[in-house]
Motif scaffolding. Structure first.
Motif, PDB file in Angstrom:
ATOM      1  N   LEU A 261     -38.288  16.487  18.054  1.00 23.12           N
ATOM      2  CA  LEU A 261     -37.530  15.802  19.103  1.00 23.12           C
ATOM      3  C   LEU A 261     -38.429  14.861  19.891  1.00 23.12           C
ATOM      4  O   LEU A 261     -38.088  13.688  20.108  1.00 23.12           O
ATOM      5  N   VAL A 262     -39.593  15.355  20.309  1.00 21.60           N
ATOM      6  CA  VAL A 262     -40.521  14.535  21.094  1.00 21.60           C
ATOM      7  C   VAL A 262     -40.997  13.338  20.282  1.00 21.60           C
ATOM      8  O   VAL A 262     -41.084  12.214  20.792  1.00 21.60           O
ATOM      9  N   CYS A 263     -41.288  13.549  19.000  1.00 21.96           N
ATOM     10  CA  CYS A 263     -41.786  12.458  18.155  1.00 21.96           C
ATOM     11  C   CYS A 263     -40.721  11.380  17.960  1.00 21.96           C
ATOM     12  O   CYS A 263     -40.977  10.189  18.167  1.00 21.96           O
ATOM     13  N   PHE A 264     -39.521  11.796  17.554  1.00 23.07           N
ATOM     14  CA  PHE A 264     -38.494  10.814  17.238  1.00 23.07           C
ATOM     15  C   PHE A 264     -37.979  10.086  18.477  1.00 23.07           C
ATOM     16  O   PHE A 264     -37.633   8.902  18.397  1.00 23.07           O
ATOM     17  N   VAL A 265     -37.923  10.757  19.608  1.00 22.54           N
ATOM     18  CA  VAL A 265     -37.511  10.087  20.838  1.00 22.54           C
ATOM     19  C   VAL A 265     -38.687   9.313  21.434  1.00 22.54           C
ATOM     20  O   VAL A 265     -38.532   8.174  21.883  1.00 22.54           O
ATOM     21  N   GLY A 266     -39.881   9.907  21.385  1.00 24.60           N
ATOM     22  CA  GLY A 266     -41.057   9.285  21.985  1.00 24.60           C
ATOM     23  C   GLY A 266     -41.536   8.038  21.296  1.00 24.60           C
ATOM     24  O   GLY A 266     -42.224   7.212  21.906  1.00 24.60           O
ATOM     25  N   LEU A 267     -41.181   7.842  20.018  1.00 31.43           N
ATOM     26  CA  LEU A 267     -41.656   6.647  19.324  1.00 31.43           C
ATOM     27  C   LEU A 267     -41.075   5.363  19.908  1.00 31.43           C
ATOM     28  O   LEU A 267     -41.552   4.255  19.611  1.00 31.43           O
ATOM     29  N   SER A 268     -40.052   5.501  20.761  1.00 30.57           N
ATOM     30  CA  SER A 268     -39.512   4.320  21.432  1.00 30.57           C
ATOM     31  C   SER A 268     -40.531   3.700  22.386  1.00 30.57           C
ATOM     32  O   SER A 268     -40.476   2.489  22.642  1.00 30.57           O
ATOM     33  N   VAL A 269     -41.456   4.500  22.913  1.00 29.67           N
ATOM     34  CA  VAL A 269     -42.448   3.982  23.864  1.00 29.67           C
ATOM     35  C   VAL A 269     -43.405   2.999  23.187  1.00 29.67           C
ATOM     36  O   VAL A 269     -43.550   1.858  23.642  1.00 29.67           O
ATOM     37  N   PRO A 270     -44.092   3.389  22.093  1.00 29.53           N
ATOM     38  CA  PRO A 270     -44.940   2.397  21.431  1.00 29.53           C
ATOM     39  C   PRO A 270     -44.142   1.242  20.846  1.00 29.53           C
ATOM     40  O   PRO A 270     -44.642   0.111  20.777  1.00 29.53           O
ATOM     41  N   ALA A 271     -42.891   1.488  20.435  1.00 27.04           N
ATOM     42  CA  ALA A 271     -42.064   0.401  19.898  1.00 27.04           C
ATOM     43  C   ALA A 271     -41.819  -0.676  20.957  1.00 27.04           C
ATOM     44  O   ALA A 271     -41.772  -1.876  20.636  1.00 27.04           O
ATOM     45  N   LEU A 272     -41.681  -0.269  22.223  1.00 22.82           N
ATOM     46  CA  LEU A 272     -41.523  -1.234  23.315  1.00 22.82           C
ATOM     47  C   LEU A 272     -42.702  -2.207  23.356  1.00 22.82           C
ATOM     48  O   LEU A 272     -42.530  -3.422  23.489  1.00 22.82           O
ATOM     49  N   VAL A 273     -43.907  -1.667  23.231  1.00 26.03           N
ATOM     50  CA  VAL A 273     -45.114  -2.498  23.293  1.00 26.03           C
ATOM     51  C   VAL A 273     -45.181  -3.430  22.083  1.00 26.03           C
ATOM     52  O   VAL A 273     -45.548  -4.598  22.202  1.00 26.03           O
ATOM     53  N   VAL A 274     -44.835  -2.904  20.916  1.00 32.51           N
ATOM     54  CA  VAL A 274     -44.873  -3.718  19.693  1.00 32.51           C
ATOM     55  C   VAL A 274     -43.919  -4.895  19.809  1.00 32.51           C
ATOM     56  O   VAL A 274     -44.290  -6.041  19.513  1.00 32.51           O
ATOM     57  N   PHE A 275     -42.691  -4.645  20.229  1.00 31.85           N
ATOM     58  CA  PHE A 275     -41.726  -5.733  20.368  1.00 31.85           C
ATOM     59  C   PHE A 275     -42.209  -6.768  21.384  1.00 31.85           C
ATOM     60  O   PHE A 275     -42.051  -7.977  21.171  1.00 31.85           O
ATOM     61  N   GLY A 276     -42.790  -6.301  22.482  1.00 28.69           N
ATOM     62  CA  GLY A 276     -43.314  -7.233  23.476  1.00 28.69           C
ATOM     63  C   GLY A 276     -44.448  -8.083  22.931  1.00 28.69           C
ATOM     64  O   GLY A 276     -44.494  -9.302  23.153  1.00 28.69           O
ATOM     65  N   ALA A 277     -45.364  -7.458  22.187  1.00 30.07           N
ATOM     66  CA  ALA A 277     -46.506  -8.185  21.628  1.00 30.07           C
ATOM     67  C   ALA A 277     -46.069  -9.202  20.584  1.00 30.07           C
ATOM     68  O   ALA A 277     -46.562 -10.334  20.553  1.00 30.07           O
ATOM     69  N   VAL A 278     -45.141  -8.808  19.715  1.00 27.95           N
ATOM     70  CA  VAL A 278     -44.656  -9.736  18.682  1.00 27.95           C
ATOM     71  C   VAL A 278     -43.944 -10.919  19.325  1.00 27.95           C
ATOM     72  O   VAL A 278     -44.121 -12.077  18.916  1.00 27.95           O
ATOM     73  N   SER A 279     -43.138 -10.642  20.343  1.00 33.52           N
ATOM     74  CA  SER A 279     -42.419 -11.708  21.022  1.00 33.52           C
ATOM     75  C   SER A 279     -43.381 -12.722  21.640  1.00 33.52           C
ATOM     76  O   SER A 279     -43.188 -13.936  21.510  1.00 33.52           O
TER      77      SER A 279
END
Length: 246
Positions: free
Chosen positions: A77-95
């Motif tokens: 649960l923590v892994c699958f929900v928590g992966l949204s946090v690093p994904a936020l940074v990735v989307f910001g960096a790519v943008s």
């Protein structure tokens, strides 16, 4: 030695042909690291699938399963929900990396990606029948003394399971963000392979998320492409970060 005007002109020319702005090198490196964390947060729970039985999707069977495998369930649960946090940074960096290649598409793709991860964090659930509320219901089920109490708890669990496995708007937005950003990558900043892979991942992801209750195991194809896309994006962001390092 290049004069300040020549250096400025060189940076402007680089951005004009689609090179990432080197002044954001720190964000690119952080985005690369976040992509690695994202992939790890996918690999860990997938690995645990081989250590314990797969969680059932029926409330009456799932509640005792959670009680018997609570640690594993919470890690997943923590892994699958928590992966949204690093994904936020990735989307910001790519943008940001794409802002001079295709400003409008970079902004829209980044906004869609960030919004999708914020929604996912707010929901606090994952389509693998993972929800923090089910842990609470599992405890209540174990403490229930009558069949009537257990029946009510099972009904509540079935409702949560149905909600977590229904069509995911967060997932659709994530896939749409990947699709838009990948179309913006055609300028060549991220090479030739990643844009094609991203378009495939995004398009397939939109269909997979929209039809998830009906396609069953076929959803796994998108589930494998998603971390692969993040991994390749992370490698490219680290490369851009090194290029812009002082």
């Amino acid at each position: 030695m290049a004069t300040p005007s020549r250096a400025t002109g060189s940076r402007t020319a680089d951005r004009a042909v689609g090179l990432a702005d080197p002044s954001w090198a720190g964000l690119y490196r952080l985005g690369g690291l976040s992509a690695v964390v994202f992939v790890l947060l996918v690999v860990i729970p997938v690995t645990l699938v081989f250590a314990v039985p797969v969680a059932p999707v029926d409330g009456r069977a799932l509640l005792p399963y959670i009680a018997a495998h609570k640690t594993v369930y919470l890690i997943e649960l923590v892994c699958f929900v928590g992966l949204s946090v690093p994904a936020l940074v990735v989307f910001g960096a790519v943008s940001v990396a794409l802002k001079d290649a295709s400003r409008s598409m970079a902004a829209v793709g980044g906004l869609l990606g960030v919004a999708s991860e914020v929604i996912a964090l707010a929901l606090g659930s994952s389509p693998q029948s993972l929800h923090g509320g089910l842990v609470v219901l599992s405890n209540s089920y174990a403490e229930a003394r009558t069949d009537a109490e257990r029946a009510g708890i099972v009904s509540a669990a079935d409702a949560l399971i149905a909600a977590t496995n229904a069509v995911s708007w967060a997932g659709i937005l994530t896939a749409t963000g990947i699709l838009v950003l990948s179309l913006a990558m055609r300028k060549g900043i991220f090479g030739q392979v990643l844009p094609v892979m991203g378009v495939l991942t995004g398009a397939l992801g939109i269909v997979s998320e929209a039809l998830r209750p009906m396609i069953g195991p076929a959803y796994l194809v998108h589930g494998l492409l998603l971390p692969a896309w993040f991994g390749l994006v992370g490698w490219n962001l680290r490369r851009l970060g090194r290029r812009g390092a002082p």
